[in-house]
Design a protein around this motif. Structure first.
Motif, mmCIF file in Angstrom:
data_model
loop_
_atom_site.group_PDB
_atom_site.id
_atom_site.type_symbol
_atom_site.label_atom_id
_atom_site.label_comp_id
_atom_site.label_asym_id
_atom_site.label_seq_id
_atom_site.Cartn_x
_atom_site.Cartn_y
_atom_site.Cartn_z
ATOM 1 N N GLU A 60 54.693 32.572 65.032
ATOM 2 C CA GLU A 60 55.767 32.254 64.077
ATOM 3 C C GLU A 60 56.591 31.058 64.560
ATOM 4 O OE1 GLU A 60 57.934 35.860 63.553
ATOM 5 O OE2 GLU A 60 56.415 36.770 62.237
ATOM 6 N N TYR A 61 56.848 31.014 65.869
ATOM 7 C CA TYR A 61 57.603 29.898 66.437
ATOM 8 C C TYR A 61 56.826 28.591 66.261
ATOM 9 C CZ TYR A 61 59.775 26.886 69.947
ATOM 10 O OH TYR A 61 60.382 25.838 70.598
ATOM 11 N N THR A 62 55.535 28.640 66.563
ATOM 12 C CA THR A 62 54.708 27.441 66.498
ATOM 13 C C THR A 62 54.592 26.916 65.074
ATOM 14 O OG1 THR A 62 53.411 28.228 68.392
ATOM 15 C CG2 THR A 62 52.430 26.488 67.066
ATOM 16 N N MET A 63 54.472 27.816 64.113
ATOM 17 C CA MET A 63 54.273 27.408 62.731
ATOM 18 C C MET A 63 55.585 27.291 61.957
ATOM 19 S SD MET A 63 51.178 26.838 62.760
ATOM 20 C CE MET A 63 50.978 26.404 61.039
ATOM 21 N N HIS A 116 43.699 31.519 69.269
ATOM 22 C CA HIS A 116 44.987 31.235 68.644
ATOM 23 C C HIS A 116 44.873 30.173 67.548
ATOM 24 C CE1 HIS A 116 46.954 33.201 72.292
ATOM 25 N NE2 HIS A 116 47.188 33.950 71.240
ATOM 26 N N LEU A 117 43.892 29.306 67.645
ATOM 27 C CA LEU A 117 43.661 28.355 66.563
ATOM 28 C C LEU A 117 43.255 29.090 65.289
ATOM 29 C CD1 LEU A 117 43.848 25.335 66.151
ATOM 30 C CD2 LEU A 117 41.430 25.153 66.740
ATOM 31 N N ARG A 118 42.440 30.131 65.436
ATOM 32 C CA ARG A 118 42.053 30.937 64.262
ATOM 33 C C ARG A 118 43.276 31.634 63.667
ATOM 34 N NH1 ARG A 118 37.416 32.098 67.409
ATOM 35 N NH2 ARG A 118 38.367 34.020 68.198
ATOM 36 N N LEU A 119 44.161 32.160 64.532
ATOM 37 C CA LEU A 119 45.357 32.836 64.030
ATOM 38 C C LEU A 119 46.293 31.851 63.337
ATOM 39 C CD1 LEU A 119 46.266 35.371 66.880
ATOM 40 C CD2 LEU A 119 44.982 35.786 64.774
ATOM 41 N N LEU A 120 46.414 30.659 63.882
ATOM 42 C CA LEU A 120 47.249 29.644 63.256
ATOM 43 C C LEU A 120 46.698 29.256 61.885
ATOM 44 C CD1 LEU A 120 47.962 27.311 66.312
ATOM 45 C CD2 LEU A 120 49.622 28.766 65.153
ATOM 46 N N TYR A 121 45.397 29.186 61.781
ATOM 47 C CA TYR A 121 44.756 28.828 60.511
ATOM 48 C C TYR A 121 45.011 29.879 59.442
ATOM 49 C CZ TYR A 121 41.217 27.269 57.206
ATOM 50 O OH TYR A 121 40.572 26.834 56.068
ATOM 51 N N GLN A 122 45.179 31.134 59.871
ATOM 52 C CA GLN A 122 45.434 32.214 58.922
ATOM 53 C C GLN A 122 46.857 32.194 58.366
ATOM 54 O OE1 GLN A 122 44.391 35.843 60.987
ATOM 55 N NE2 GLN A 122 42.276 35.188 61.285
ATOM 56 N N GLU A 123 47.739 31.428 59.000
ATOM 57 C CA GLU A 123 49.106 31.305 58.503
ATOM 58 C C GLU A 123 49.130 30.415 57.254
ATOM 59 O OE1 GLU A 123 51.958 32.886 60.003
ATOM 60 O OE2 GLU A 123 50.238 33.953 60.860
ATOM 61 N N LYS A 124 50.238 30.476 56.531
ATOM 62 C CA LYS A 124 50.329 29.748 55.264
ATOM 63 C C LYS A 124 50.703 28.282 55.446
ATOM 64 C CE LYS A 124 51.561 33.874 52.607
ATOM 65 N NZ LYS A 124 52.581 34.543 51.767
ATOM 66 N N ASN A 125 51.189 27.926 56.625
ATOM 67 C CA ASN A 125 51.667 26.564 56.847
ATOM 68 C C ASN A 125 50.521 25.652 57.278
ATOM 69 O OD1 ASN A 125 53.067 24.246 57.411
ATOM 70 N ND2 ASN A 125 54.565 25.195 58.767
ATOM 71 N N ARG A 126 49.638 25.316 56.355
ATOM 72 C CA ARG A 126 48.503 24.453 56.684
ATOM 73 C C ARG A 126 48.958 23.033 56.989
ATOM 74 N NH1 ARG A 126 43.792 27.045 54.625
ATOM 75 N NH2 ARG A 126 44.048 29.207 55.308
ATOM 76 N N LEU A 127 50.037 22.568 56.338
ATOM 77 C CA LEU A 127 50.538 21.227 56.630
ATOM 78 C C LEU A 127 51.021 21.137 58.077
ATOM 79 C CD1 LEU A 127 51.392 18.358 55.902
ATOM 80 C CD2 LEU A 127 53.546 19.293 54.998
#
Length: 239
Positions: free
Chosen positions: A35-38, A60-71
């Motif tokens: 959440e902090y990173t995104m 963690h790259l996969r988890l980040l990709y699953q977040e809504k903040n693609r930009l």
């Protein structure tokens, strides 16, 4: 002992009645780090400099990709890749390492190979989690020494996974006096082995339920036993 900010996550994990409170702490740290990173932090220069340098592990790259903040992810990936391309072009231009002589040491890696090896071990989120987790481990031993209520909570827990059992076993020796460590190990061994045996018995019953002779018997606590067994063996279970 009055609850303080640094003790709250530890108490919350032990109150959750999970199979490994330390896995629970890591799970919360991971969620907070994602959440902090995104969040808005990715626009801050200091954080972008760190993500450019460290990058992310594949998990963690996969988890980040699953977040809504693609930009946000695209911006971080773009500047990280810019840096990686620049660094690797400079190292690639140096060519392979010189071969060792007949009686010399083994041939060293090319600089670009060392760069890639280090990059594979580097992750902004892992580093953020690890730094905080060390504090949580220290807090566990601080509370063990100072808080009788926590010692009771520890002794009544469902135990730990094998990985975190090992961390507690090893770290306690340098954090506690000889007498305190002996008492701690007795409590640790008790909850660990009781927890392992309890879950293993549930797994055994889960297996038995596939035998026609036990078809009409209740499932008891075995339906999620495989997931809990995965946790006990030191692997976070993801549904």
């Amino acid at each position: 002992m009055a609850e303080q900010i640094y003790t709250i996550p530890v108490n919350d994990a032990f109150d959750s009645e999970c199979e490994c409170p330390m896995c629970q702490m890591q799970k919360e740290l991971e969620r907070n780090a994602i959440e902090y990173t995104m969040g808005p932090s990715y626009m801050e220069d200091d954080n972008r400099a760190m993500t450019d340098k460290l990058g992310f592990c594949s998990h963690h790259l996969r988890l980040l990709y699953q977040e809504k903040n693609r930009l946000g992810l695209a911006l971080m990936m773009n500047t990280h890749m810019n840096k990686t391309i620049k660094d690797m072009k400079e190292l690639a231009a140096k060519g392979p390492a010189s071969k060792a002589g007949l009686f010399g040491k083994s041939t060293p890696n090319a600089p670009i190979v060392d760069y890639i090896d280090n990059m594979e071990k580097s992750c902004f989120i892992c580093g953020r989690m690890d730094n905080m987790f060390v504090r949580y481990v220290d807090t566990i031993f601080h509370m063990w020494k100072k808080d009788a209520e926590f010692r009771e909570k520890f002794a009544s827990s469902k135990g730990f996974c094998t990985y975190h059992y090992g961390i507690l076993y090893k770290t306690g020796q340098s954090k506690l006096s000889k007498e305190q460590y002996s008492e701690f190990i007795n409590a640790l061994n008790k909850v660990f082995f009781e927890g392992m045996e309890r879950v293993n018995e549930d797994i055994s019953w889960f297996i038995d339920k596939f035998d026609y002779r036990y078809k009409n018997e209740p499932w008891k606590n075995s339906k999620d036993s495989v997931q809990r067994g995965i946790i006990k063996m030191g692997h976070t279970f993801v549904e």
